[in-house]
Motif scaffolding. Structure first.
Motif, mmCIF file in Angstrom:
data_model
loop_
_atom_site.group_PDB
_atom_site.id
_atom_site.type_symbol
_atom_site.label_atom_id
_atom_site.label_comp_id
_atom_site.label_asym_id
_atom_site.label_seq_id
_atom_site.Cartn_x
_atom_site.Cartn_y
_atom_site.Cartn_z
ATOM 1 N N ILE A 193 85.123 33.206 127.962
ATOM 2 C CA ILE A 193 85.930 31.974 127.969
ATOM 3 C C ILE A 193 87.318 32.245 127.410
ATOM 4 O O ILE A 193 88.328 31.779 127.947
ATOM 5 C CB ILE A 193 85.211 30.871 127.182
ATOM 6 N N TYR A 194 87.373 33.018 126.314
ATOM 7 C CA TYR A 194 88.683 33.345 125.746
ATOM 8 C C TYR A 194 89.536 34.101 126.765
ATOM 9 O O TYR A 194 90.738 33.834 126.910
ATOM 10 C CB TYR A 194 88.511 34.190 124.485
ATOM 11 N N ARG A 195 88.951 35.052 127.478
ATOM 12 C CA ARG A 195 89.718 35.804 128.472
ATOM 13 C C ARG A 195 90.212 34.901 129.591
ATOM 14 O O ARG A 195 91.332 35.052 130.078
ATOM 15 C CB ARG A 195 88.853 36.932 129.049
ATOM 16 N N ALA A 196 89.372 33.961 130.009
ATOM 17 C CA ALA A 196 89.775 33.046 131.078
ATOM 18 C C ALA A 196 90.937 32.155 130.631
ATOM 19 O O ALA A 196 91.786 31.784 131.437
ATOM 20 C CB ALA A 196 88.584 32.185 131.503
ATOM 21 N N ILE A 197 90.994 31.831 129.338
ATOM 22 C CA ILE A 197 92.082 30.997 128.825
ATOM 23 C C ILE A 197 93.357 31.814 128.640
ATOM 24 O O ILE A 197 94.457 31.355 128.939
ATOM 25 C CB ILE A 197 91.667 30.341 127.497
ATOM 26 N N ASN A 201 97.683 33.187 134.456
ATOM 27 C CA ASN A 201 97.619 32.038 135.366
ATOM 28 C C ASN A 201 96.280 31.310 135.232
ATOM 29 O O ASN A 201 95.624 30.995 136.216
ATOM 30 C CB ASN A 201 97.833 32.487 136.812
ATOM 31 N N SER A 202 95.884 31.051 134.007
ATOM 32 C CA SER A 202 94.578 30.458 133.761
ATOM 33 C C SER A 202 94.497 29.050 134.350
ATOM 34 O O SER A 202 95.394 28.223 134.151
ATOM 35 C CB SER A 202 94.309 30.408 132.258
ATOM 36 N N THR A 203 93.406 28.767 135.060
ATOM 37 C CA THR A 203 93.179 27.417 135.598
ATOM 38 C C THR A 203 92.552 26.500 134.553
ATOM 39 O O THR A 203 92.399 25.308 134.801
ATOM 40 C CB THR A 203 92.246 27.496 136.817
ATOM 41 N N LEU A 204 92.175 27.055 133.382
ATOM 42 C CA LEU A 204 91.575 26.233 132.339
ATOM 43 C C LEU A 204 92.634 25.560 131.472
ATOM 44 O O LEU A 204 92.317 24.681 130.681
ATOM 45 C CB LEU A 204 90.670 27.091 131.441
ATOM 46 N N ARG A 205 93.877 25.975 131.590
ATOM 47 C CA ARG A 205 94.933 25.347 130.803
ATOM 48 C C ARG A 205 95.347 24.038 131.455
ATOM 49 O O ARG A 205 95.539 23.966 132.666
ATOM 50 C CB ARG A 205 96.136 26.266 130.677
ATOM 51 N N ARG A 206 95.532 23.024 130.625
ATOM 52 C CA ARG A 206 95.886 21.701 131.129
ATOM 53 C C ARG A 206 97.399 21.518 131.097
ATOM 54 O O ARG A 206 98.042 21.820 130.095
ATOM 55 C CB ARG A 206 95.224 20.616 130.275
ATOM 56 N N ALA A 214 101.406 25.372 131.116
ATOM 57 C CA ALA A 214 100.251 24.539 130.795
ATOM 58 C C ALA A 214 99.828 24.781 129.348
ATOM 59 O O ALA A 214 100.008 25.852 128.793
ATOM 60 C CB ALA A 214 99.106 24.857 131.753
ATOM 61 N N ARG A 215 99.234 23.768 128.758
ATOM 62 C CA ARG A 215 98.835 23.821 127.363
ATOM 63 C C ARG A 215 97.450 24.428 127.219
ATOM 64 O O ARG A 215 96.557 24.200 128.026
ATOM 65 C CB ARG A 215 98.844 22.408 126.782
ATOM 66 N N SER A 216 97.256 25.215 126.159
ATOM 67 C CA SER A 216 95.965 25.828 125.905
ATOM 68 C C SER A 216 94.937 24.760 125.546
ATOM 69 O O SER A 216 95.235 23.840 124.783
ATOM 70 C CB SER A 216 96.080 26.846 124.766
ATOM 71 N N PRO A 217 93.705 24.857 126.058
ATOM 72 C CA PRO A 217 92.675 23.863 125.722
ATOM 73 C C PRO A 217 91.999 24.125 124.387
ATOM 74 O O PRO A 217 91.168 23.324 123.966
ATOM 75 C CB PRO A 217 91.680 24.007 126.876
ATOM 76 N N LEU A 218 92.331 25.214 123.705
ATOM 77 C CA LEU A 218 91.717 25.498 122.421
ATOM 78 C C LEU A 218 92.245 24.532 121.359
ATOM 79 O O LEU A 218 93.383 24.080 121.425
ATOM 80 C CB LEU A 218 92.007 26.944 121.995
ATOM 81 N N ARG A 219 91.421 24.252 120.372
ATOM 82 C CA ARG A 219 91.857 23.348 119.304
ATOM 83 C C ARG A 219 93.060 23.897 118.560
ATOM 84 O O ARG A 219 93.911 23.148 118.088
ATOM 85 C CB ARG A 219 90.705 23.114 118.312
ATOM 86 N N THR A 220 93.147 25.212 118.443
ATOM 87 C CA THR A 220 94.283 25.821 117.754
ATOM 88 C C THR A 220 95.542 25.787 118.600
ATOM 89 O O THR A 220 96.639 26.014 118.081
ATOM 90 C CB THR A 220 93.968 27.283 117.421
#
Length: 416
Positions: A193-197, A201-206, A214-220
């Protein structure tokens, strides 16, 4: 016209590495395969095999044979792995009767590396075939492939929705195993999951308004991996030698003597603005340092301006974080006549009074606010208001009153 020169048959009858290098050089100069193999003295089969490896390499497909002495190879294949040249050298030395330890010493490798290589490619006849071993190693080498998250729409939706709810990768992985106990294809590790973020060009970033990326989806909010440096390999922060907090003559819980201060910066967005904070450990008196810039020269001048008028008995030591703003710590120590100690990296609990105070000061200076808009008069107003507030840890007395008593009586008994 075919050459009448006899070539010894079978792999390894004569050392091949030098011939192969010469063969590759001739091909790169425009020689034909037939002319090059006749020049170096190898069979048609060997020449064709080397030619195929040469073509695959220059087409960008590192499969099978890898040409020797090409600087591009060293950049594209890690030196941790045995190269084609080394495998040929191993084969030549084995046929010459050298031991595994002698081969390892000649190649600069561990004996266990050579032993595993021979065991891995053993057909049972005791003959090591370097070219076959190189092709097998190239086939097993990791190839780029679609990430499991991006190639599985259902898995992607689950991970993305949980990240949007501020779940950590560890929590998501545990939930996937509980939710899909019989579907191993839906299981992930936190690192996946960390690698995907973290990928560019991560699609998990909003996406977020007003931001090009795009913004990181991690709490940090972290969108890149933090470097992990072992303490023994950590580069020194300052040119001048730092004195560790472990060399301070009193333990952290000892507040019996006045004049020991803890300091740090509270910073604005992108570290473009900052305010220095100092806390006297016994009385909890706070001093706010106005800074035009968050650099070492400005902090040096500001500390000397604010503290030089204090008597010696209330200015003995300063304990600070390892921020680059303290690069001039030797000059500060000399000008103020104090000893300066530095906390360990990432250890804010070693200066607890200052860390707690910085949290309380955020009521006046919220995170994300531009701190350069506050004048010295603004800081003085906050400082006075803060020091006039009774503190339970001081028996509901105020830091200002206790510090005034310390100034008036150098022999003030320890605070209880």
């Amino acid at each position: 016209m075919l050459s009448t020169r006899r070539v010894a048959k079978g792999p390894g009858r004569r050392p091949q590495s030098g011939k192969r290098e010469q063969f590759m050089r001739l091909l790169s100069k425009g020689w034909s395969v037939a002319s090059a193999r006749r020049e170096v003295g190898v069979s048609r089969t060997t020449g064709n095999r080397w030619k195929n490896g040469y073509n695959l390499f220059h087409q960008g497909e590192l499969v099978g044979f890898v040409p020797a002495l090409d600087p591009v190879v060293e950049r594209r294949i890690s030196a941790r792995f045995l190269s084609a040249d080394e495998r040929v050298d191993i084969g030549d030395r084995l046929r010459a009767g050298e031991s595994i330890r002698a081969i390892a010493a000649a190649l600069g490798r561990s004996p266990s590396t050579i032993s595993r290589e021979l065991r891995r490619h053993d057909r049972g006849d005791g003959i090591y075939r370097p070219f076959e071993a190189q092709r097998a190693a190239a086939r097993k080498r990791a190839r780029p492939r679609p990430a499991r998250i991006s190639s599985n729409p259902e898995l992607y939706e689950v991970v993305a929705s949980l990240l949007a709810q501020r779940w950590s990768p560890q929590q998501i992985c545990r939930d996937l195993r509980a939710r899909f106990p019989d579907q191993r294809g839906m299981w992930l590790s936190p690192e996946t999951i960390y690698r995907a973020i973290y990928q560019p060009n991560s699609t998990l970033r909003r996406p977020s308004p007003g931001r090009p990326a795009a913004r990181s989806p991690l709490r940090t909010g972290r969108d890149h991996r933090r470097a992990q440096v072992r303490a023994g390999h950590r580069r020194r922060r300052f040119a001048a030698t730092m004195t560790s907090i472990h060399d301070r003559p009193f333990p952290p819980e000892d507040r019996s003597e006045p004049g020991h201060w803890e300091g740090d910066l509270i910073v604005g967005p992108a570290h473009r603005s900052a305010i220095g904070t100092l806390v006297e450990r016994q009385s909890r008196l706070v001093k706010l340092i106005h800074l035009e810039r968050a650099d070492s020269r400005t902090l040096h001048q500001a500390l000397v301006r604010e503290l030089s008028s204090l008597p010696r008995h209330v200015l003995r030591t300063i304990t600070w974080d390892q921020g680059t703003e303290m690069a001039a710590h030797e000059k500060i120590a000399t000008d103020l006549g104090v000893d300066i100690y530095f906390c360990d990296p990432c250890s804010p609990w070693q200066r607890p009074s200052n860390e707690n105070t910085n949290g309380l000061l955020r009521d006046y200076f919220p995170k994300g606010a531009d701190l350069s808009t506050h004048t010295r008069a603004d800081l003085l107003r906050v400082e006075q208001e803060f020091n006039q507030r009774p503190r339970a840890v001081l028996g509901h007395r105020t830091p200002a009153a206790l510090f005034a008593a310390l100034l008036a009586s150098p022999n003030q008994p320890p605070l209880q």
